[in-house]
Motif scaffolding. Structure first.
Motif, PDB file in Angstrom:
ATOM      1  N   LEU A  62      -1.007  -2.915   2.588  1.00  0.00           N
ATOM      2  CA  LEU A  62      -0.735  -3.075   1.155  1.00  0.00           C
ATOM      3  C   LEU A  62       0.507  -3.931   0.912  1.00  0.00           C
ATOM      4  O   LEU A  62       0.519  -4.784   0.020  1.00  0.00           O
ATOM      5  N   ALA A  63       1.565  -3.704   1.705  1.00  0.00           N
ATOM      6  CA  ALA A  63       2.776  -4.505   1.544  1.00  0.00           C
ATOM      7  C   ALA A  63       2.513  -5.961   1.896  1.00  0.00           C
ATOM      8  O   ALA A  63       3.024  -6.881   1.242  1.00  0.00           O
ATOM      9  N   ASP A  64       1.701  -6.192   2.913  1.00  0.00           N
ATOM     10  CA  ASP A  64       1.391  -7.554   3.325  1.00  0.00           C
ATOM     11  C   ASP A  64       0.692  -8.326   2.213  1.00  0.00           C
ATOM     12  O   ASP A  64       0.973  -9.504   1.989  1.00  0.00           O
ATOM     13  N   LEU A  65      -0.210  -7.664   1.506  1.00  0.00           N
ATOM     14  CA  LEU A  65      -0.892  -8.320   0.398  1.00  0.00           C
ATOM     15  C   LEU A  65       0.104  -8.727  -0.685  1.00  0.00           C
ATOM     16  O   LEU A  65       0.088  -9.873  -1.157  1.00  0.00           O
ATOM     17  N   GLY A  66       1.006  -7.822  -1.058  1.00  0.00           N
ATOM     18  CA  GLY A  66       1.994  -8.136  -2.090  1.00  0.00           C
ATOM     19  C   GLY A  66       2.947  -9.233  -1.670  1.00  0.00           C
ATOM     20  O   GLY A  66       3.227 -10.166  -2.441  1.00  0.00           O
ATOM     21  N   ILE A  67       3.446  -9.155  -0.443  1.00  0.00           N
ATOM     22  CA  ILE A  67       4.380 -10.169   0.058  1.00  0.00           C
ATOM     23  C   ILE A  67       3.701 -11.527   0.154  1.00  0.00           C
ATOM     24  O   ILE A  67       4.273 -12.568  -0.197  1.00  0.00           O
ATOM     25  N   THR A  68       2.449 -11.543   0.619  1.00  0.00           N
ATOM     26  CA  THR A  68       1.708 -12.794   0.742  1.00  0.00           C
ATOM     27  C   THR A  68       1.504 -13.448  -0.613  1.00  0.00           C
ATOM     28  O   THR A  68       1.643 -14.673  -0.764  1.00  0.00           O
ATOM     29  N   LEU A  69       1.202 -12.655  -1.636  1.00  0.00           N
ATOM     30  CA  LEU A  69       0.988 -13.224  -2.974  1.00  0.00           C
ATOM     31  C   LEU A  69       2.289 -13.793  -3.548  1.00  0.00           C
ATOM     32  O   LEU A  69       2.273 -14.845  -4.204  1.00  0.00           O
ATOM     33  N   VAL A  70       3.418 -13.109  -3.314  1.00  0.00           N
ATOM     34  CA  VAL A  70       4.703 -13.656  -3.758  1.00  0.00           C
ATOM     35  C   VAL A  70       4.995 -14.952  -3.010  1.00  0.00           C
ATOM     36  O   VAL A  70       5.460 -15.945  -3.596  1.00  0.00           O
ATOM     37  N   HIS A  71       4.704 -14.966  -1.723  1.00  0.00           N
ATOM     38  CA  HIS A  71       4.915 -16.159  -0.905  1.00  0.00           C
ATOM     39  C   HIS A  71       4.042 -17.313  -1.409  1.00  0.00           C
ATOM     40  O   HIS A  71       4.506 -18.456  -1.560  1.00  0.00           O
ATOM     41  N   TYR A  72       2.783 -17.023  -1.671  1.00  0.00           N
ATOM     42  CA  TYR A  72       1.860 -18.037  -2.198  1.00  0.00           C
ATOM     43  C   TYR A  72       2.370 -18.588  -3.533  1.00  0.00           C
ATOM     44  O   TYR A  72       2.398 -19.808  -3.747  1.00  0.00           O
ATOM     45  N   ALA A  73       2.812 -17.684  -4.413  1.00  0.00           N
ATOM     46  CA  ALA A  73       3.335 -18.118  -5.714  1.00  0.00           C
ATOM     47  C   ALA A  73       4.587 -18.964  -5.554  1.00  0.00           C
ATOM     48  O   ALA A  73       4.855 -19.858  -6.371  1.00  0.00           O
ATOM     49  N   SER A  74       5.345 -18.723  -4.492  1.00  0.00           N
ATOM     50  CA  SER A  74       6.587 -19.468  -4.269  1.00  0.00           C
ATOM     51  C   SER A  74       6.335 -20.924  -3.912  1.00  0.00           C
ATOM     52  O   SER A  74       7.252 -21.740  -3.977  1.00  0.00           O
TER      53      SER A  74
END
Length: 297
Positions: A110-122
């Motif tokens: 679950l954390a990986d999904l959230g971190i990945t989406l923030v990274h993608y948005a960055s």
């Protein structure tokens, strides 16, 4: 050893962390993490992917500052789990009756999904990119680079990864194990060890997968965003594998910002300063051909 390194490092240190969490106070995770950093640095010298990347470019002190500040923020966020939990409604949704290893696995996914989406948005938002560019300014990759981030961007990624978990009732031991696991994964993602991962590249976003994310050639580095699981990149359509391209020593960095500041305090200030217009780095012919072959049906 090159085939064994990544899985032994990952499962060995996370397995040791689980044993620590079940049998001793959680503060013993910190010396274990220092041990992981030491093993990473030693193995990079014994089995380097790029010998040049083992030599400091005047960036060692800066990287140590980034790592110390960001790890302090990480463990401070772990310490805040209990007071934050008291402020949030008790949903009772966290599966506390599961074995600790399964709770950690759920937290990682679950954390990986959230971190990945923030990274993608960055890589899509100009404002977030200005913060994230600090991480991409490195011109050599080694384990410590994974801990090199602007502290504000580090906090945004942490929030993206842990807020859903806190809403579910994330307990302190699992939060500490998650923080430890993220640090271990970051060491592996940016490692300068000449590791061979074979089919495991489909399961874990270790260095052979993640190095392409640091390509300095504009949008060609907008790939392989995931922290732990390449699954997210396949779903986002951003997965890239170029087995026939040999990464060059100078392929990483920010191609249109060769003047990016190199000192710690200057990098903290850089997101708030205006930057000039610079010419993009020229795509090497071999990389252009590898990308063209991949694009062919």
């Amino acid at each position: 050893m090159r085939y064994l390194y990544a899985p032994v490092f990952f499962f060995g240190f996370i397995g040791a962390a689980l044993a620590v969490a079940m049998n001793t106070p959680l503060f013993w995770l910190l010396p274990l993490l220092i041990g992981a950093v030491a093993v990473s640095l030693l193995c990079e010298r014994a089995m380097p992917f790029k010998s040049r990347w083992n030599h400091s470019e005047g960036d060692t002190r800066r990287d140590v500052c980034h790592a110390m500040v960001n790890e302090a923020l990480t463990w401070l966020s772990v310490a805040m789990v209990v007071p934050l939990a008291a402020l949030l409604p008790d949903t009772g949704l966290w599966p506390g009756h599961w074995p600790l290893v399964l709770q950690l696995l759920m937290a990682i996914v679950l954390a990986d999904l959230g971190i990945t989406l923030v990274h993608y948005a960055s890589h899509r938002s100009a404002w977030l990119w200005r913060l994230h560019a600090v991480h991409h300014s490195v011109t050599r990759l080694y384990g410590f680079n994974g801990l090199m981030k602007h502290p504000l961007h580090q906090m945004l990624e942490t929030l993206g990864g842990t807020l859903p978990l806190l809403m579910l009732g994330l307990p302190m031991p699992v939060a500490a194990l998650l923080a430890f696991s993220v640090s271990v994964q970051l060491l592996l993602q940016h490692s300068n060890v000449d590791m061979r991962v074979g089919a495991l590249r489909h399961v874990f976003a270790w260095a052979p997968v993640h190095r392409l994310h640091h390509l300095k050639y504009g949008i060609h580095g907008d790939v392989n965003f995931a922290l732990f699981l390449p699954l997210w990149d396949r779903l986002l359509g951003t997965a890239l594998h170029l087995p026939d391209y040999a990464l060059r020593d100078d392929d990483v960095g920010i191609g249109d910002r060769p003047d990016y500041p190199r000192t710690y305090l200057a990098q903290l200030r850089e997101p708030w300063k205006g930057s000039g217009v610079h010419a993009p780095a020229v795509l090497p012919a071999a990389l252009r051909q590898a990308l063209a072959r991949r694009a062919q049906p």
